[in-house]
Design a protein around this motif. Structure first.
Motif, mmCIF file in Angstrom:
data_model
loop_
_atom_site.group_PDB
_atom_site.id
_atom_site.type_symbol
_atom_site.label_atom_id
_atom_site.label_comp_id
_atom_site.label_asym_id
_atom_site.label_seq_id
_atom_site.Cartn_x
_atom_site.Cartn_y
_atom_site.Cartn_z
ATOM 1 N N THR A 40 32.641 13.034 31.929
ATOM 2 C CA THR A 40 31.341 13.266 32.050
ATOM 3 C C THR A 40 32.298 13.783 33.872
ATOM 4 O O THR A 40 31.543 15.267 34.261
ATOM 5 C CB THR A 40 30.334 12.925 32.493
ATOM 6 N N LEU A 223 25.163 18.052 32.149
ATOM 7 C CA LEU A 223 26.135 17.420 30.733
ATOM 8 C C LEU A 223 25.014 18.011 29.605
ATOM 9 O O LEU A 223 25.713 17.961 28.794
ATOM 10 C CB LEU A 223 26.060 16.030 31.553
ATOM 11 N N SER A 226 26.449 20.699 27.746
ATOM 12 C CA SER A 226 28.234 20.767 27.657
ATOM 13 C C SER A 226 28.619 20.685 26.636
ATOM 14 O O SER A 226 27.915 20.594 25.609
ATOM 15 C CB SER A 226 28.720 19.382 28.233
ATOM 16 N N SER A 234 26.516 13.299 24.525
ATOM 17 C CA SER A 234 26.213 14.144 26.234
ATOM 18 C C SER A 234 24.765 13.768 25.904
ATOM 19 O O SER A 234 23.859 13.768 27.187
ATOM 20 C CB SER A 234 26.435 15.590 25.639
#
Length: 443
Positions: A40, A223, A226, A234
């Motif tokens: 991450t 995140l 993403s 995620s």
């Protein structure tokens, strides 16, 4: 469990060699730097947060996606008007479950009133009543319910700004938060906070300082958006991060689970999303344990076990949902046949049969199990006065019972319900019991 994925902490404690620390560091580095690992880039005192991809993870994700196809197919077989009733029931269960987990007292009646009020404001049909010059007070949890209703909107997105996160918190929790526990910073809390366990000991300390909170929540937003890892992964990793940061003094659990629902909606069907909080509440020990185990510093920021736990809870929700929808669809098919039989038996008019089928659908999918005269009229696209004679026709043949007279509401009669559930008429049951108690007659 054979083949169970073991955390770094468990493997360290199982290592009795003199090289346990060296082995632990080597394994942690290996997991973090593996080609299959999702990193991450988010650094915490635990280490950089990352998710490995063991085969259990791949198998579990595939099973979830396959089950979603089944649920989607079943969902589209439900009549459109009944989908709303099912969604309404799902939201009601979701709000009750998440309130119960956080120790917020709420009743089913309060929650259903909130959903009805939220829907009316969304459709523009709400009326503002005034008493002594003041607008009527809005129901408890109305804003919370409105957020969950918004999940059915295909345009609903995970918040893109810190202000949007705060806005969600205000709608989800602020009205239920004591004055001394409301946020005291620009958006979030200023002071440090500790989370106590069931025995009164501190099991987690939230991130310190509003600036750091803001930075990590910005990383959480990135995140979720993403495109370098599976959306399911995620979403769950972001859920951990929100609860780890703990941006508010109180109300983090309810806010975090709504954000989880919002992010999972990109991948999962609405019925699955709406059943998750109830499953989490029923398995709350495993849910909370996943947090505490993940925060063990020996796990070095690895979220794999946490993600697996939430994925398995999603799987439980799906399997229960498939069973429930299967039963409902089977009953719906039988209800349609039963309506046809009753139409022939009692020589019912077409409109009366239509209302009866509407009532039976409500019995199967609705939260109230009753239909109002107004709802029946709207369904037939007639005036209430015109619909009244078809309701009276059903009553004359004892196919419905009235639950209220003003306003008029009715439900399926006991005979109809027992037929719908595959049970014999109550009279037949009584006759059978009488015959058994009398015993055989002598010749």
């Amino acid at each position: 469990m054979a083949g169970e994925y073991k955390t770094l902490a468990r493997l360290f404690h199982a290592d009795r060699s003199h090289d346990a620390f060296i082995n632990h560091n080597r394994l942690a580095t290996s997991r973090l730097e593996a080609d299959s690992t999702f990193r991450t880039g988010i650094r915490t005192p635990l280490g950089e947060l990352f998710i490995a991809m063991p085969r259990q993870m791949s198998i579990t994700i595939e099973r979830i996606l396959v089950d979603e196809r089944t649920i989607s197919r079943m969902w589209h077989d439900i009549p459109g008007v009944m989908r709303w009733d099912y969604i309404r029931h799902g939201i009601s269960e979701e709000l009750l479950a998440t309130n119960t987990m956080e120790g917020v007292r709420s009743t089913r009646k309060e929650v259903e009133a909130a959903i009805d009020a939220a829907r009316k404001t969304d459709t523009g049909t709400a009326t503002v009543s005034k008493r002594h010059g003041n607008a009527a007070k809005k129901p408890r949890f109305m804003e919370f319910a409105k957020l969950y209703l918004g999940l059915s909107d295909t345009q609903a997105r995970f918040p893109q700004t810190l202000e949007a996160i705060r806005d969600i918190y205000d709608k989800v929790a602020l009205d239920e938060i004591p004055a001394d526990s409301k946020p005291d910073g620009e958006l979030f809390r200023l002071r440090d906070v500790g989370i106590l366990g069931p025995h009164g000991d501190c099991i987690h300390t939230g991130v310190s300082g509003e600036n750091r909170i803001s930075v990590m929540l910005s990383e959480m937003i990135n995140l979720v958006d993403s495109d370098t890892m599976p959306a399911l992964v995620s979403a769950i990793a972001a859920h951990f991060l929100f609860e780890y940061v703990h941006p508010f003094y109180d109300g983090n659990g309810r806010t975090g689970r709504y954000l989880l629902a919002l992010s999972l909606k990109r991948v999962l069907t609405l019925p699955t999303v709406l059943s998750l909080s109830r499953i989490i509440a029923e398995n709350k020990e495993a849910y909370y344990k996943a947090f505490t185990e993940t925060e063990d510093k020996l796990n070095c920021g690895e979220l794999t076990s946490f993600v697996l736990t939430i994925l398995r809870l999603i799987g439980v929700a799906q399997r229960e949902l498939i069973d429930e929808l299967g039963i409902k669809l089977d009953q719906l098919a039988k209800a349609k046949i039963q309506c046809g039989t009753m139409q022939d038996t009692f020589n019912l008019s077409r409109n009366a049969t239509t209302i009866l089928f509407q009532i039976m659908q409500e019995q199967l999918f609705g939260p109230r199990t009753t239909v109002s005269l107004e709802e029946a009229a709207n369904h037939l696209r007639l005036s209430k006065q015109s619909a009244r004679k078809y309701v009276a026709e059903l009553s004359r043949h004892h196919l419905i019972d009235f639950t209220h007279r003003r306003p008029l509401r009715c439900k399926a009669s006991e005979t109809v319900i027992r037929n719908l559930e595959g049970l014999p008429p109550r009279s037949a049951v009584k006759e059978s019991a009488t015959a058994q108690s009398a015993g055989p007659r002598s010749a």
